[in-house]
Design an enzyme around this catalytic site. Structure first.
Site, PDB file in Angstrom:
ATOM      1  N   GLU A 377      -0.960  -5.528  -6.740  1.00 18.35           N
ATOM      2  CA  GLU A 377      -0.315  -6.749  -6.258  1.00 18.35           C
ATOM      3  C   GLU A 377       0.027  -7.733  -7.376  1.00 18.35           C
ATOM      4  O   GLU A 377      -0.431  -8.884  -7.373  1.00 18.35           O
ATOM      5  CB  GLU A 377      -1.196  -7.406  -5.192  1.00 18.35           C
ATOM      6  N   GLU A 495      -1.337   1.984   2.173  1.00 16.05           N
ATOM      7  CA  GLU A 495      -2.333   1.215   2.941  1.00 16.05           C
ATOM      8  C   GLU A 495      -1.831   0.881   4.339  1.00 16.05           C
ATOM      9  O   GLU A 495      -2.030  -0.224   4.838  1.00 16.05           O
ATOM     10  CB  GLU A 495      -2.677  -0.097   2.219  1.00 16.05           C
TER      11      GLU A 495
END
Length: 579
Positions: A377, A495
């Site tokens: 991220e 995810e």
């Protein structure tokens, strides 16, 4: 000889206590005949924060804590012995611990008995019923009880003891009361709210660091358990990690794709070792696992000079036993950091901290891990980061960017490649499945990395669909996968989870179609190598509502809280068959 019913039951209970773990030979009894010896006849090598030698455990302070997303707070996250012995009791019992070195460090020495193991994520820990008893630095005996309704103890009592050096603590669960003794002297009683109502007892050992920050801790020299009043008590060893395989499973379908392709899920070590149905599904349905939390810095690197890989190693052992690949998550992230990683303002020291961490962690798992999320991220959530020539990288509360700028990403990938040259290296990000400035900036970033010769192999598309606005056309996702292919990069769904929404029936079908749509793209695009959900059962789902206690389970995953498959599971199977 005619034995009366009560006499026969008492004799049977005594024999049952003796004939555990040692194969019914009676070898499990402690030397003083005080019950089952849990220390010398069982495995404690996987207990985080301890070192075993000659039947004695040295317990050191790990000081593991779970911080919030904004890096505030720090809930204690003490360890427990998942791969060691635990108890099964149908009534009253006594546990005795001899603790040596008490008072030698500026902190408390603790034994913890869990009726149910905690549920843990990178931002929260759900405390379930447990009892903690220990000796404080000033020689008092303290008892704390959690009832599963709060992070904080429901009961906390302290008894004068004058204890130091070597202390033998005894806790007896008798009816609805805990009786506490030190060196045979009765200290008092504490009301039991039903900590061990499920009949199980798991063990944890803790050493507080204290103000002096030393880690010497204390030593456990004896741990025994015995049944009381004719009740039955069994000692249960850790379960077998190898699970039975099925031809009617996601992993069996993935094996028939015709090219290397994995179907995976994120796994947590606590339910994996304590919930047999969770373990069976994890080992039989998936060919790849992602550690949910155990590889993150605040879990395995809680202090500058302290690494503890025991919980992470359990997941690797499970993967090896079931012929699963490990997609490790994550080496560098701005979240899930221990506080000490944020406390240095010297850019060069921050850089050294990052590189040492990568070298130690990736080096420890060299040859055991197939893939790494090296950087997680890196893109900003601030719209202004995508204007006026800014490149969209996250700078706020990101110590790595603050110290090194974009170069931290280059350095991280190069260090990971040096530590494990055979592992595939990924950058992992959310919100890049849809069109927009976030995807454009991410694409430009990986293009720059490739141009600079950074050893990046692919990009993970998280595919969290928390709200209807998060849903994207599979064809948009396909276009992005193909864009990466032109750069010579792989892609993966890393995810995925999809909440049901207000209309449960419609939500189940939407969940199924959303997951199937992304899987279909992956199966059709040669550079897409795997499809993973973030967990697989709502029973332990990370998107649980933490505004209530205990957290209210979410509904985002292919199996429900009762571990029953939803339409999403069946639709994923069908998608493999269609491909």
């Amino acid at each position: 000889m005619d034995l009366g019913g009560g006499t026969w039951q008492r004799l049977t209970a005594v024999l049952l206590v003796m004939a555990v773990a040692a194969g019914g030979t009676g070898q499990g009894q402690s030397a003083d005949g005080g019950g089952e010896d849990l220390l010398r006849n069982h495995d404690w090598t996987q207990m985080p924060g301890t070192t075993a030698r000659n039947g004695i455990l040295q317990v050191s302070a790990l000081d593991r804590r779970i911080v919030e997303q904004d890096a505030s707070g720090g809930r204690p996250n003490p360890p427990l012995n998942l791969a060691g012995p635990h108890l099964r009791s149908d009534g009253d019992f006594t546990v005795t611990a001899r603790m040596s070195g008490v008072g030698d460090h500026d902190g408390a020495s603790w034994l913890r008995l869990y009726g149910q193991v905690p549920v843990i994520y990178d931002e929260w820990r759900q405390e379930r019923p447990s009892l903690r008893v220990g000796v404080t630095a000033d020689g008092h005996v303290k008892v704390q009880i959690w009832d599963g309704a709060s992070d904080e103890p429901a009961t906390s009592r302290e008894f004068d003891c004058g204890c130091s050096g070597t202390v033998t603590l005894t806790v007896s669960s008798i009816g609805d009361t805990f009786r506490v003794k030190a060196d045979g002297r009765r200290l008092g009683t504490v009301q039991d709210p039903g900590v061990f109502a499920e009949g199980t007892v798991w063990f944890g050992l803790e050493a507080d660091a204290g103000d002096d920050e030393r880690r010497e801790g204390w030593r456990l020299t004896q741990l025994t358990a015995r049944a009381e009043s004719g009740d039955a008590l069994r000692v249960i060893k850790a379960p077998q990690l190898r699970q039975e395989q099925s031809e009617d499973s996601l992993r069996a379908r993935a094996a028939d794709v015709g090219r290397p392709f994995d179907v995976g899920t994120a796994l947590a070590e606590n339910p994996l070792l304590t919930d047999s149905r969770y373990r069976a599904l994890a080992g039989s349905q998936f060919s790849m696992l992602t550690p949910e939390n155990a590889f993150k810095p605040q879990f395995l690197h809680p202090r500058p000079d302290v690494y503890d890989f025991r919980d992470a190693d359990l997941l690797v052992r499970f993967a090896r036993a079931n012929h699963m690949k490990v997609h490790a998550h994550t080496l560098v992230w701005h979240e899930a950091l221990p506080h000490w990683m944020r406390q240095n303002d010297d850019p060069e020291e921050v850089r050294r901290t990052m590189l040492r961490h990568i070298t130690a962690v990736a080096g420890h798992f060299k040859g055991e891990v197939a893939e790494w999320d090296v950087v997680n991220e890196p893109m900003s959530d601030d719209d202004e980061s995508y204007t006026d020539g800014d490149l969209g990288l996250r700078s706020e509360q990101n110590p790595w960017f603050e110290a090194m700028g974009e170069e931290y990403i280059d350095e991280a990938f190069k260090a990971a490649h040096r530590a494990d040259p055979n592992a595939r290296l990924f950058l992992n990000e959310y919100g890049i499945e849809e069109e927009g400035e976030r995807w454009d900036a991410l694409y430009d970033l990986v293009r720059r990395l490739k141009e600079r010769g950074v050893p990046i192999d692919g990009v993970g598309f998280q595919n969290h669909e928390y709200a209807p606005a998060d849903r994207t056309d599979p064809e948009t996702f396909r276009a992005h996968v193909r864009d990466l292919a032109e750069l010579g990069l792989q892609a993966r769904v890393s995810e995925m989870d999809v909440p049901l929404g207000e209309d449960e029936e419609d939500g189940r079908q939407t969940q199924a179609e959303e997951m199937a749509g992304k899987l279909r793209v992956c199966l059709q695009e040669p550079n897409c190598t795997s499809f993973s959900t973030w967990g697989f059962t709502d029973r332990y789902g990370s998107t649980a509502d933490t505004k209530t206690y205990p957290p209210r389970p979410a509904d985002s995953l292919p199996w429900d809280t009762a571990l029953r498959p939803k339409p999403a599971y069946e639709r994923l199977l069908e998608t493999f068959d269609e491909a």
